[in-house]
Design a protein around this motif. Structure first.
Motif, PDB file in Angstrom:
ATOM      1  N   GLU A  73       6.818  -3.339  -2.081  1.00  0.00           N
ATOM      2  CA  GLU A  73       7.435  -4.130  -1.017  1.00  0.00           C
ATOM      3  C   GLU A  73       8.788  -3.545  -0.610  1.00  0.00           C
ATOM      4  O   GLU A  73       9.122  -3.484   0.578  1.00  0.00           O
ATOM      5  CB  GLU A  73       7.613  -5.567  -1.489  1.00  0.00           C
ATOM      6  CG  GLU A  73       8.219  -6.505  -0.450  1.00  0.00           C
ATOM      7  CD  GLU A  73       7.305  -6.708   0.758  1.00  0.00           C
ATOM      8  OE1 GLU A  73       7.828  -7.041   1.838  1.00  0.00           O
ATOM      9  OE2 GLU A  73       6.073  -6.515   0.615  1.00  0.00           O
TER      10      GLU A  73
ATOM     11  N   LEU B 280       2.958   3.806   6.749  1.00  0.00           N
ATOM     12  CA  LEU B 280       2.667   2.371   6.675  1.00  0.00           C
ATOM     13  C   LEU B 280       1.230   2.082   7.098  1.00  0.00           C
ATOM     14  O   LEU B 280       0.563   1.210   6.526  1.00  0.00           O
ATOM     15  CB  LEU B 280       3.645   1.596   7.555  1.00  0.00           C
ATOM     16  CG  LEU B 280       5.087   1.493   7.043  1.00  0.00           C
ATOM     17  CD1 LEU B 280       5.994   0.908   8.117  1.00  0.00           C
ATOM     18  CD2 LEU B 280       5.141   0.639   5.770  1.00  0.00           C
ATOM     19  N   ARG B 281       0.762   2.811   8.096  1.00  0.00           N
ATOM     20  CA  ARG B 281      -0.612   2.598   8.551  1.00  0.00           C
ATOM     21  C   ARG B 281      -1.623   3.049   7.504  1.00  0.00           C
ATOM     22  O   ARG B 281      -2.615   2.353   7.226  1.00  0.00           O
ATOM     23  CB  ARG B 281      -0.843   3.369   9.852  1.00  0.00           C
ATOM     24  CG  ARG B 281      -2.238   3.170  10.456  1.00  0.00           C
ATOM     25  CD  ARG B 281      -2.524   4.224  11.506  1.00  0.00           C
ATOM     26  NE  ARG B 281      -2.596   5.560  10.909  1.00  0.00           N
ATOM     27  CZ  ARG B 281      -2.706   6.683  11.619  1.00  0.00           C
ATOM     28  NH1 ARG B 281      -2.712   6.632  12.950  1.00  0.00           N
ATOM     29  NH2 ARG B 281      -2.777   7.856  11.009  1.00  0.00           N
ATOM     30  N   ASP B 282      -1.391   4.225   6.922  1.00  0.00           N
ATOM     31  CA  ASP B 282      -2.390   4.808   6.025  1.00  0.00           C
ATOM     32  C   ASP B 282      -2.283   4.304   4.587  1.00  0.00           C
ATOM     33  O   ASP B 282      -3.301   4.187   3.887  1.00  0.00           O
ATOM     34  CB  ASP B 282      -2.264   6.335   6.024  1.00  0.00           C
ATOM     35  CG  ASP B 282      -2.561   6.939   7.399  1.00  0.00           C
ATOM     36  OD1 ASP B 282      -3.199   6.247   8.218  1.00  0.00           O
ATOM     37  OD2 ASP B 282      -2.136   8.087   7.645  1.00  0.00           O
ATOM     38  N   ARG B 283      -1.046   3.990   4.134  1.00  0.00           N
ATOM     39  CA  ARG B 283      -0.879   3.660   2.719  1.00  0.00           C
ATOM     40  C   ARG B 283      -0.015   2.426   2.504  1.00  0.00           C
ATOM     41  O   ARG B 283       0.460   2.174   1.402  1.00  0.00           O
ATOM     42  CB  ARG B 283      -0.232   4.853   1.998  1.00  0.00           C
ATOM     43  CG  ARG B 283      -1.042   6.146   2.099  1.00  0.00           C
ATOM     44  CD  ARG B 283      -0.289   7.311   1.488  1.00  0.00           C
ATOM     45  NE  ARG B 283       0.097   7.044   0.116  1.00  0.00           N
ATOM     46  CZ  ARG B 283       0.919   7.827  -0.593  1.00  0.00           C
ATOM     47  NH1 ARG B 283       1.451   8.894  -0.038  1.00  0.00           N
ATOM     48  NH2 ARG B 283       1.227   7.514  -1.842  1.00  0.00           N
ATOM     49  N   GLY B 284       0.186   1.658   3.567  1.00  0.00           N
ATOM     50  CA  GLY B 284       1.084   0.514   3.468  1.00  0.00           C
ATOM     51  C   GLY B 284       0.698  -0.475   2.396  1.00  0.00           C
ATOM     52  O   GLY B 284       1.565  -1.038   1.707  1.00  0.00           O
ATOM     53  N   ASP B 285      -0.612  -0.703   2.203  1.00  0.00           N
ATOM     54  CA  ASP B 285      -1.044  -1.689   1.221  1.00  0.00           C
ATOM     55  C   ASP B 285      -0.843  -1.214  -0.206  1.00  0.00           C
ATOM     56  O   ASP B 285      -0.931  -1.999  -1.157  1.00  0.00           O
ATOM     57  CB  ASP B 285      -2.517  -2.041   1.455  1.00  0.00           C
ATOM     58  CG  ASP B 285      -3.415  -0.813   1.418  1.00  0.00           C
ATOM     59  OD1 ASP B 285      -2.881   0.320   1.526  1.00  0.00           O
ATOM     60  OD2 ASP B 285      -4.638  -0.986   1.289  1.00  0.00           O
ATOM     61  N   ARG B 286      -0.587   0.086  -0.385  1.00  0.00           N
ATOM     62  CA  ARG B 286      -0.384   0.616  -1.733  1.00  0.00           C
ATOM     63  C   ARG B 286       1.090   0.873  -2.050  1.00  0.00           C
ATOM     64  O   ARG B 286       1.419   1.325  -3.138  1.00  0.00           O
ATOM     65  CB  ARG B 286      -1.164   1.924  -1.896  1.00  0.00           C
ATOM     66  CG  ARG B 286      -2.675   1.718  -2.018  1.00  0.00           C
ATOM     67  CD  ARG B 286      -3.410   3.035  -1.997  1.00  0.00           C
ATOM     68  NE  ARG B 286      -3.525   3.562  -0.640  1.00  0.00           N
ATOM     69  CZ  ARG B 286      -4.010   4.772  -0.356  1.00  0.00           C
ATOM     70  NH1 ARG B 286      -4.366   5.585  -1.331  1.00  0.00           N
ATOM     71  NH2 ARG B 286      -4.109   5.163   0.890  1.00  0.00           N
TER      72      ARG B 286
ATOM     73  N   ARG C 250       8.250  -0.546   1.609  1.00  0.00           N
ATOM     74  CA  ARG C 250       7.841  -0.927   2.968  1.00  0.00           C
ATOM     75  C   ARG C 250       9.034  -1.441   3.764  1.00  0.00           C
ATOM     76  O   ARG C 250       9.207  -1.098   4.941  1.00  0.00           O
ATOM     77  CB  ARG C 250       6.743  -1.989   2.912  1.00  0.00           C
ATOM     78  CG  ARG C 250       5.393  -1.459   2.469  1.00  0.00           C
ATOM     79  CD  ARG C 250       4.270  -2.416   2.845  1.00  0.00           C
ATOM     80  NE  ARG C 250       4.430  -3.720   2.209  1.00  0.00           N
ATOM     81  CZ  ARG C 250       3.938  -4.050   1.022  1.00  0.00           C
ATOM     82  NH1 ARG C 250       3.245  -3.150   0.318  1.00  0.00           N
ATOM     83  NH2 ARG C 250       4.116  -5.260   0.518  1.00  0.00           N
TER      84      ARG C 250
END
Length: 386
Positions: free
Chosen positions: A200, A191-197, A203
């Motif tokens: 939903e 979640l920290r390294d690739r959460g934005d990619r 996540r």
């Protein structure tokens, strides 16, 4: 003739003097044996008692008649507990074989049923020609020594068992802690390294996994801390609690964390009051509900029933899970015990139910488990009414 007369006239006094000296020596020997604080007795060559001191009578628990065979023991046994015939006792063997007997142990039973372990020291007595005329035996009480040796062996065995349990415990704890920590760490890092990619839904799934494993980890730690506190003598601080109210609050919290499970609370009457420590009571309910969820099918109903007898309030958690057929109900509440069906169904340390038992009993209550008719299990506890 004068010399012969002199010899004849002096022979009788000399014999009398020798006999008197022998009698005095015998009397002195008997007095010495009587004064000894250890059991001593003598027999003739046929094994019939000719003498025993007070310590021997105390050892045997009786005063035998002179002339009895071998010794005054009521019954004799080998060290392994098997019966020993009196004509097989060490004194009988020494007389029969004409030799000292050493390194033997035996057990004597007194008329009152008490037993004493001893080491005998039979020694044959011979006349000047070497003919066996009897024997003397000393009986050394080794009961305390045997008891200490047994205690040391038991302590050593308990220590070995304790070390084995400790090793098993450390292995189980390492596994139970490593699994949730690995899940939490891995998902948090993603979640920290690739959460934005991430999608939903991915996540949300990862956050749900983190929350679930964190809850599991918290449960393990809380139960371990609880058992440690109770083992160290720190007991609950009870206050009056309305059992139905505590259960309702706990169920609301539990259902929020397990939205897929339906839990029904039934309480009659509604205002049963018990003396309990609120955090400990919450933990008992948490453990019983977690147990029901873990070992019953998803979305199957769970019931919590509160009822009363004249003296106690009872809380039952009912499920339709794997059940308890063939399971020792008492063992279920033993720390680290898990039945075969439980181990094959789900991972765990086996400390939740043990923690429940320790807390409930510290509050003066009791716990139980039972199979339900139609399948499933009933786990419950009872506390005295306030």
């Amino acid at each position: 003739m004068a010399v012969r007369a002199l010899n004849a006239s002096t022979a009788a006094p000399i014999a009398i003097q020798q006999h008197t000296g022998w009698r005095a020596a015998e009397r002195d020997s008997r007095q010495m044996l009587e004064a000894l604080d250890v059991a001593v007795y003598t027999t003739d060559r046929e094994g019939r008692l000719t003498f025993f001191n007070d310590a021997a009578a105390l050892f045997w628990g009786r005063k035998p008649e002179l002339g009895e065979l071998w010794c005054g023991s009521y019954k004799l046994f080998h060290p392994d507990g098997s019966p020993m015939a009196h004509d097989e006792c060490p004194m009988a063997v020494a007389l029969r074989e004409g030799r000292e007997l050493r390194g033997v142990e035996a057990i004597a039973e007194r008329p009152d049923g008490s037993r004493v372990a001893f080491t005998p020291y039979p020694t044959v007595l011979r006349d000047p020609d070497g003919t066996v005329i009897g024997a003397v035996n000393i009986l050394v009480d080794i009961t305390d020594r045997i008891r200490v040796e047994d205690s040391l062996r038991a302590s050593a065995e308990a220590l070995r068992a304790s070390n084995a349990v400790k090793d098993e415990f450390l292995g189980l704890v390492s596994h139970e802690l490593r699994t949730p920590v690995t899940t939490i760490f891995g998902n948090a890092r993603l979640l920290r390294d690739r959460g934005d990619r991430l999608a939903e839904s991915d996540r949300e799934s990862m956050v749900s996994d983190i929350a679930g494993e964190a809850e599991r980890l918290l449960g393990v730690v809380e139960n371990l801390l609880l058992l440690t506190r109770l083992e160290s003598g720190i007991h609950p601080d009870p206050e009056p609690q309305v059992l139905a109210h505590v259960a309702r609050m706990m169920l609301d919290s539990f259902e929020r964390r397990h939205p897929d499970r339906s839990i029904e609370l039934r309480s009659e009457p509604r205002h049963l009051i018990v003396e309990a420590d609120r955090p400990y009571l919450d933990l008992i309910l948490e453990n019983l509900l977690t147990n029901a969820v873990k070992y019953s099918p998803a979305r199957s109903p769970i019931e919590v029933v509160i009822q009363a007898t004249e003296a106690e309030a009872q809380l039952l958690v009912l499920d339709r899970g794997i059940g308890l057929d063939g399971t020792d109900m008492e063992q279920l509440f033993t720390a680290f015990y898990r039945s075969e069906s439980a181990r094959s169904h789900s991972a765990g340390l086996g400390i939740g139910l043990a923690a429940c038992k320790r807390v409930v009993e510290s509050l003066g209550g009791r716990v139980w488990a039972a199979p339900r008719e139609g399948g499933g299990s009933e786990f419950g506890f009872a506390l005295p009414l306030a």
